[in-house]
Design an enzyme around this catalytic site. Structure first.
Site, short mmCIF file in Angstrom:
data_model
loop_
_atom_site.label_atom_id
_atom_site.label_comp_id
_atom_site.label_asym_id
_atom_site.label_seq_id
_atom_site.Cartn_x
_atom_site.Cartn_y
_atom_site.Cartn_z
N CYS A 188 0.29 -1.57 -0.10
CA CYS A 188 -0.41 -0.19 0.25
C CYS A 188 1.43 1.05 0.04
CB CYS A 188 -0.95 0.19 1.22
SG CYS A 188 -1.89 -1.40 1.54
N ARG A 214 3.92 1.03 -6.60
CA ARG A 214 3.92 0.40 -5.23
C ARG A 214 3.26 -1.25 -6.06
NH1 ARG A 214 6.34 3.57 -0.97
NH2 ARG A 214 4.92 0.85 0.71
N TRP A 250 -3.57 -2.09 -1.53
CA TRP A 250 -3.35 -3.26 -2.02
C TRP A 250 -3.87 -4.48 -1.03
CZ3 TRP A 250 1.43 -7.31 -1.17
CH2 TRP A 250 1.57 -8.49 -2.49
N ASN A 299 -0.99 0.28 6.15
CA ASN A 299 0.14 0.05 5.46
C ASN A 299 0.40 -1.62 6.18
OD1 ASN A 299 0.99 -1.04 3.54
ND2 ASN A 299 3.41 0.75 3.20
N GLY A 300 -0.21 -2.70 5.71
CA GLY A 300 0.23 -3.65 6.82
C GLY A 300 -0.95 -4.69 6.98
N GLU A 345 17.94 -14.60 -13.69
CA GLU A 345 16.80 -13.41 -13.60
C GLU A 345 16.82 -13.58 -14.84
OE1 GLU A 345 17.04 -11.41 -11.42
OE2 GLU A 345 16.71 -9.04 -12.98
N LYS A 371 12.30 -11.90 -15.53
CA LYS A 371 12.04 -10.92 -15.59
C LYS A 371 11.03 -10.99 -16.66
CE LYS A 371 13.41 -7.69 -14.38
NZ LYS A 371 13.81 -8.65 -12.82
N GLU A 386 7.92 -11.58 -15.09
CA GLU A 386 7.22 -11.33 -14.35
C GLU A 386 6.55 -9.71 -15.06
OE1 GLU A 386 9.03 -8.54 -10.98
OE2 GLU A 386 10.94 -8.96 -12.56
N HIS A 433 19.10 -33.57 -17.16
CA HIS A 433 18.59 -34.43 -15.86
C HIS A 433 16.93 -34.32 -16.19
CE1 HIS A 433 22.60 -35.57 -14.90
NE2 HIS A 433 22.93 -34.49 -14.91
N LYS A 490 6.42 -3.25 -5.96
CA LYS A 490 7.91 -3.40 -6.02
C LYS A 490 8.64 -3.66 -4.43
CE LYS A 490 11.54 -1.02 -7.46
NZ LYS A 490 12.19 -2.34 -8.16
C1 AGP Z 1 12.22 -8.07 -9.08
O1 AGP Z 1 11.94 -7.81 -10.59
C2 AGP Z 1 10.87 -8.66 -8.71
N1 AGP Z 1 10.43 -7.37 -8.64
C3 AGP Z 1 11.33 -8.92 -7.22
O2 AGP Z 1 11.79 -9.72 -7.04
C4 AGP Z 1 12.53 -7.89 -5.88
O3 AGP Z 1 13.81 -8.30 -6.41
C5 AGP Z 1 12.44 -8.92 -4.57
O4 AGP Z 1 10.69 -8.46 -4.42
C6 AGP Z 1 12.89 -8.49 -3.51
O5 AGP Z 1 12.72 -6.64 -3.65
P1 AGP Z 1 14.60 -5.62 -2.76
O6 AGP Z 1 15.52 -6.28 -3.62
O7 AGP Z 1 13.56 -4.61 -3.28
O8 AGP Z 1 14.62 -6.41 -1.25
#
Ligand code: AGP
Length: 613
Positions: free
Chosen positions: A2, A27, A74, A100-101, A486, A490, A493, A509, A608
């Site tokens: 949030c 966010r 959220w 938030n929480g 990675e 990308k 997501e 395997h 985020k």
């Molecule tokens: C990254 O592309 C993702 N959105 C996600 O995996 C992110 O890296 C992860 O949530 C960790 O976030 P942080 O680096 O703010 O701890």
């Protein structure tokens, strides 16, 4: 996660709050709302959906006042809807709150309040908070006391902001645990509150970051910080080095696109001021790393989530190879629960762009409880991870707004490279000529990243080829195995294509059973020590009809003869090669998602910074 914005001052709060919420959109959220004190009455506008819907509602039914709060939600408890959107008002109509929480004990509190005759107007956990404040206000407590009393009942992690018609000269805010930050901004005769800096950066760069267990009493002319039991505490105002423009898209269509192209600058900044090229040395003063500590450490644990954990995997190879220090990499959500074997000779390094990721912060608390040395690599100044560490390395990339992390992946790779050199230097495991050579290579990195970005048009063509596939396999080895993970993250997501990163040697395997003409395979095969082992992967994939997209080093004459497509990277020292090999994969994921017409900066279901478990 949030978003929270608050304002108190001589200006009309409404536009300031709505603009602040706009700057928090990245966010991720599913509803939004605003509350303003209009005369002696609390006016609220809120709805499910995006901010544009709330703005249209405000245009239809304007609200004006000089004290207000706003929220982007959220959903955790209660579906996205107008009745569940924040802010929430108490039964008496004299107090309003955004949160938030998660209130972990909200059922018990809801039952207690219902037994007292309180009628709830939402399905949220949040509403129990504002109804508790309402209860204590009716017992003639002051607003701050009512807030304190309420917060003492709550279990879980929270960021709250609230105001009351009973004391209209203040907004109360508070932070408990790690549900995202609470930052208070100092203006001239006006004050700002936000859950994240970009919301208020255009108004001020003088900020105070509340610690967990602190209440902020925000009045037009300043801030008082109290503990939860009401004791005043001192605080230090920080001047945030980020400018408002940095948190804007500029001429880019998406923040992610802008941030990928900022990597030449961000890599330059992450090296700047930390390297003595003449004497071949690196300096990381914020780490507070003294030689005796460097020498007594006998093992390092790197812990993080998502993209940050992939950087940690690269860090393992770098630190073990350069500093000869054993390194274990742990996903934070596992590390925090596996009772890791740590002591005062263990170093735990957390990597986190936001510095507010709940699992990573919990892993850090685990390290502290076991007396380990705690470091972090973080991007957000003043974040919780930065504050609870014994020492830290700032990523120095400037704000990263796009949910999919790009520059905050390549920057920590260089930070880890520098950390490895520093540790080796202090532990005496590196000859000075070797150290000088490794340091000299740092100078190359920004330009090498720029050369990868210069090939964007070639990547776009390949994106056209892949955009309609439903699956994709990424294979890598050695220091570039994390690059496969990675690259796959990308793609999945932001394009919602199922993608899987895999150690190349593991393909036979199991995963090889997946390969046919509907399964493109991205193979990361730059000229690194594992280069020679990648041919068989490519040939095995081709033999089964797979489409192979290879990441290869410019000038390679073999790979183009066996792969269907090539993503070229410039010749790069192998220990820094994950910086260059990831960039075409970032671009590939971005262009596929853009071609699929998806919301690149705010992918569905993602936030985020994940401040909940
Ligand atoms: C990254 O592309 C993702 N959105 C996600 O995996 C992110 O890296 C992860 O949530 C960790 O976030 P942080 O680096 O703010 O701890």
């Amino acid at each position: 996660m949030c978003g929270i914005v608050g304002y108190i001052g001589p200006q009309d709060a409404t536009p300031i709050i709505l603009d602040g919420l706009r700057r928090l959109e990245y966010r991720g959220y599913d509803s939004a709302g605003i509350a303003v004190l209009e005369g002696d009455k609390i006016e609220i506008r809120r709805d499910e959906g995006k901010l544009d819907k709330l703005i249209a509602l405000v245009d239809e039914e304007p609200l004006h006042g000089q004290i207000g709060i706003g929220h982007t939600r959220w959903a955790t408890h209660g579906e996205p809807s107008a009745r569940n959107a924040h802010p929430h008002v108490g039964t008496s109509g004299t107090v309003v709150l955004a949160h938030n929480g998660i209130v972990e004990n909200y059922q018990e509190l809801r039952e207690e309040l219902s037994a007292e005759g309180v009628e709830f107007n939402s399905d949220t956990d949040t509403e129990v908070i504002v109804q508790l404040v309402d209860r204590y206000l009716s017992l003639e407590m002051s607003f701050v006391e009512a807030a304190q009393k309420t917060l003492s009942h709550l279990k879980g992690a929270h960021g709250v902001v609230l105001f009351s018609t009973k004391e209209t000269d203040k907004i109360v805010t508070a932070r408990i645990g790690n549900a995202g930050g609470v930052v208070v901004g100092f203006g001239e005769g006006e004050m700002f509150i936000a859950s994240d800096m970009p919301a208020i950066l255009e108004h001020t760069r003088q900020m105070v970051f509340l610690e967990s267990g602190q209440i902020g009493v925000v009045q037009q002319d300043g801030l008082q910080v109290l503990t939860l039991d009401g004791k005043p505490v001192s605080y230090n105002k920080q001047t945030v080095p980020w400018d408002p423009v940095a948190a804007e898209k500029g001429e880019y269509r998406h923040f992610m696109h802008k941030e990928m192209h900022e990597q030449v600058r961000s890599l330059t900044d992450t090296i700047a001021g930390r390297v003595d090229f003449d004497n071949g040395r690196v300096f990381l003063p914020q780490l507070n790393l003294a030689p005796p500590v460097a020498q007594r450490i006998n093992k390092m644990f790197i812990t993080a989530c998502g993209t940050a954990s992939h950087a940690g995997m690269v860090g393992k190879t770098l630190i073990e190879h350069i500093a000869r220090l054993p390194v274990e990499v742990d996903i934070a959500s596992e590390f925090r629960y596996r009772n890791p074997i740590l002591d005062e000779n263990s170093a735990v390094l957390a990597i986190s762009q936001s510095g507010e990721t709940a699992d990573t912060l919990a892993a850090m608390e685990e390290a502290k409880q076991k007396n380990a040395i705690l470091w972090s690599i973080v991007n957000v100044i003043g974040s919780q991870a930065m504050r609870i560490s014994d020492g830290y390395i700032s990523m120095q990339t400037g704000p990263e707004i796009g949910v999919a992390s790009t520059k905050a992946y390549t920057a920590p790779l260089v930070d880890l490279y520098m950390l490895a050199i520093l540790l080796a230097d202090l532990r005496g495991t590196l000859e000075s000529n070797e150290r000088r050579a490794l340091v000299a290579d740092l100078r190359l990195i920004p330009d090498l990243a720029g050369r990868c970005l210069d090939r964007e048009a070639e990547v776009q063509e390949i994106a056209w080829e892949l955009k309609d596939f439903s699956h994709c396999l990424y294979l890598g080895r050695g220091i570039n195995m994390p690059t496969a993970y990675e690259g796959a993250l990308k793609l999945k997501e932001i394009s919602y294509i199922h993608a899987e990163g895999y150690p190349a040697g593991e393909m036979k395997h199991g995963p090889i059973a997946l390969i046919d003409e509907d399964m493109p395979i991205v193979v990361i095969a730059p000229r690194d020590p594992w280069y020679g082992k990648m041919f068989s992967q490519i040939e095995q994939a081709k033999a089964r009809g797979g489409i192979v997209i290879a990441v290869a080093t410019e000038g390679d004459e073999v790979i183009p003869t066996i792969a269907d497509h090539v993503l070229w990277v410039p010749p790069t020292p192998w220990m820094l090669s994950p910086v260059t090999t990831v960039i075409p994969l970032q671009l590939l994921a971005y262009h596929i998602a853009a071609l699929r017409g998806l919301d690149v900066d705010q992918p569905r279901n993602l936030a985020k910074s994940v401040t909940v478990e």
